[in-house]
Design an enzyme around this catalytic site. Structure first.
Site, PDB file in Angstrom:
ATOM      1  N   ARG A 108       0.828  -1.205   0.000  1.00 19.16           N
ATOM      2  CA  ARG A 108       0.000   0.000   0.000  1.00 19.16           C
ATOM      3  C   ARG A 108       0.864   1.259   0.000  1.00 19.16           C
ATOM      4  O   ARG A 108       0.549   2.246  -0.670  1.00 19.16           O
ATOM      5  CB  ARG A 108      -0.914  -0.019   1.230  1.00 19.16           C
ATOM      6  N   HIS A 112       0.735   4.438  -2.674  1.00 19.66           N
ATOM      7  CA  HIS A 112       0.551   5.826  -2.245  1.00 19.66           C
ATOM      8  C   HIS A 112       1.729   6.699  -2.656  1.00 19.66           C
ATOM      9  O   HIS A 112       1.555   7.890  -2.927  1.00 19.66           O
ATOM     10  CB  HIS A 112       0.346   5.881  -0.725  1.00 19.66           C
ATOM     11  N   ASP A 120       9.019   8.071  -6.153  1.00 20.59           N
ATOM     12  CA  ASP A 120      10.257   8.784  -5.818  1.00 20.59           C
ATOM     13  C   ASP A 120      10.569   8.772  -4.326  1.00 20.59           C
ATOM     14  O   ASP A 120      11.428   9.539  -3.873  1.00 20.59           O
ATOM     15  CB  ASP A 120      10.185  10.232  -6.323  1.00 20.59           C
ATOM     16  N   ASN A 142      -2.928   9.470   4.554  1.00 19.22           N
ATOM     17  CA  ASN A 142      -1.815   8.564   4.838  1.00 19.22           C
ATOM     18  C   ASN A 142      -1.631   8.266   6.326  1.00 19.22           C
ATOM     19  O   ASN A 142      -0.726   7.518   6.702  1.00 19.22           O
ATOM     20  CB  ASN A 142      -0.502   9.149   4.289  1.00 19.22           C
ATOM     21  N   HIS A 242      -5.926  -5.699  -3.398  1.00 13.06           N
ATOM     22  CA  HIS A 242      -6.839  -5.840  -2.262  1.00 13.06           C
ATOM     23  C   HIS A 242      -7.180  -7.307  -1.985  1.00 13.06           C
ATOM     24  O   HIS A 242      -8.052  -7.591  -1.180  1.00 13.06           O
ATOM     25  CB  HIS A 242      -8.117  -5.038  -2.505  1.00 13.06           C
ATOM     26  N   ASP A 303      -4.162 -14.069  -4.268  1.00 13.25           N
ATOM     27  CA  ASP A 303      -4.781 -14.874  -5.323  1.00 13.25           C
ATOM     28  C   ASP A 303      -5.839 -14.041  -6.040  1.00 13.25           C
ATOM     29  O   ASP A 303      -5.932 -12.828  -5.818  1.00 13.25           O
ATOM     30  CB  ASP A 303      -5.387 -16.161  -4.741  1.00 13.25           C
TER      31      ASP A 303
END
Length: 377
Positions: A108, A112, A120, A142, A242, A303
């Site tokens: 994740r 983000h 970067d 965040n 997800h 999966d």
């Protein structure tokens, strides 16, 4: 007799998934016994869900981001730090054993990072004390990024710096670590192209409009992904991340109590999912640490069950469930639900593509940080 054995095996395997998930939640959130009971009730309602077929089978916003990606290479550090992947791997493998939550958390974190200012490492920068502008890391979107994700990158950077000082960027370390964790949880072991420099800009004010939201419409998602050079197929494939990970109640509570201002639940939610989520997440005053899995059938396995869940109205977020309803994205959901191997191939390709967003090269726009949390002085 064989049929009975298979039935018992599947039932027992499902029990292990359920029980391990409950334990995971309790340990991760360090909840009291009442929280334990709430979480247990959530999974109790899924004991009668159809089990995933996969377990029965063998094993725009910033114009600069739209430029043609600068050249990256798998062998970028072949001479300057040839052991970089094994160095990072020594940290990620240990971290995954000690804190499994570091896997989905780091994946994740990479998403983000890439969607705001490009890939970067700008999300790793800490805000300066007394500064009027917060860094990306401290943006509202965040704030619930798990600390384990930042910890594993900082540890990996320290190990790499001890062997190859001033050579490998934090951005590349994050990309390598993400691939490692995808593989550790059962996903594809793809090659990582390297050569990213660390970015010089990290502003919280640029985060919200550059990230997908849990209630984003397909129109909004397509527009956002297009601004990053990604296609509708990329949107669906990358959403497949997800297949692991968890979301806090605040990200889906409106689906339970007030879907699109109707004061009613989302009609595109399986009644059993609705009942379980309602037990876990009250409309007001609930425990902010309670979480639910994105993938309710195989929460710890990378999966393609995520796509089958969407077809069965078992998507956790409104933005996920919408992918199975819109004619522009539904065919991809159907295709990936049928073919795990294709999902793995497509996911590896999409991660390479996403990993090229907004790449920085050269001292005008980039740097090589010795400490990922601080700009190079």
């Amino acid at each position: 007799m064989a049929t009975s054995c298979l039935s018992i095996a599947v039932t027992f395997r499902y029990f292990l998934y359920t029980f391990s998930t409950v334990c995971y939640f309790v340990l991760a959130a360090n909840q009291n016994m009442s929280s334990f009971a709430t979480i247990f009730m959530f999974f109790f309602f899924f004991l009668n869900l159809p089990f995933s077929n996969s377990l029965l089978k063998s094993p725009p916003i910033n114009a600069t981001l739209r430029r043609q990606p600068r050249q990256l290479s798998v062998n970028y550090y072949a001479k300057s730090c040839p052991q970089v992947e094994s160095l990072v791997g020594s940290v990620t493998s240990n971290m995954f054993k000690e804190a499994p939550a570091s896997g989905p958390a780091t994946i994740r974190l990479f998403f983000h990072d890439c969607f705001v200012e490009g890939c970067d490492g700008s999300i790793l920068i800490s805000s300066k004390a007394g500064s009027n502008e917060l860094a990306e890391k401290d943006a509202e979107d965040n704030k619930d990024l798990a600390k384990e994700a930042f910890e594993v990158i900082n540890k990996a950077k320290a190990v790499v710096e001890s062997k190859c000082p001033g050579v490998v960027s934090c951005a590349d370390i994050l990309a390598i670590a993400t691939r490692d964790f995808v593989h550790f949880v059962g996903g594809p072991n793809y090659q990582v192209k390297k050569g990213r420099w660390d970015g010089k800009i990290s502003k919280a004010s640029r985060v919200h409009q550059n990230l997908p939201q849990s209630n984003s419409t397909v129109d909004q998602l397509l527009k956002l992904f297009s601004s990053k050079g990604l296609t509708p197929k990329d949107l669906v494939v990358l959403s497949g991340a997800h297949t692991i990970g968890f979301a806090h109640c605040k990200q889906f509570v409106n689906r339970i109590y007030d879907y699109k201002g109707t004061k009613k639940p989302d009609p595109y939610m399986d009644p059993r999912l609705f009942k379980a989520l309602k037990m876990s997440c009250p409309q007001f005053g609930g425990n902010v640490d309670i979480v639910a899995p994105f993938d309710v059938t195989t929460p710890f396995s990378f999966d393609n069950a995520y796509y089958g869940n969407l077809e069965a109205k078992l998507g956790l977020l409104a933005s996920d469930q919408a992918l199975s309803l819109d004619p522009r994205t539904k065919p991809f959901v159907q295709e990936l639900a049928k073919d795990k191997h294709k999902f793995f191939q497509d996911f590896a390709a999409a991660m390479e593509k996403m990993g090229s967003i907004g790449v920085k090269r050269g001292r005008k726009h980039g740097e090589f940080r010795k400490d990922c949390t601080m700009h190079h002085m």
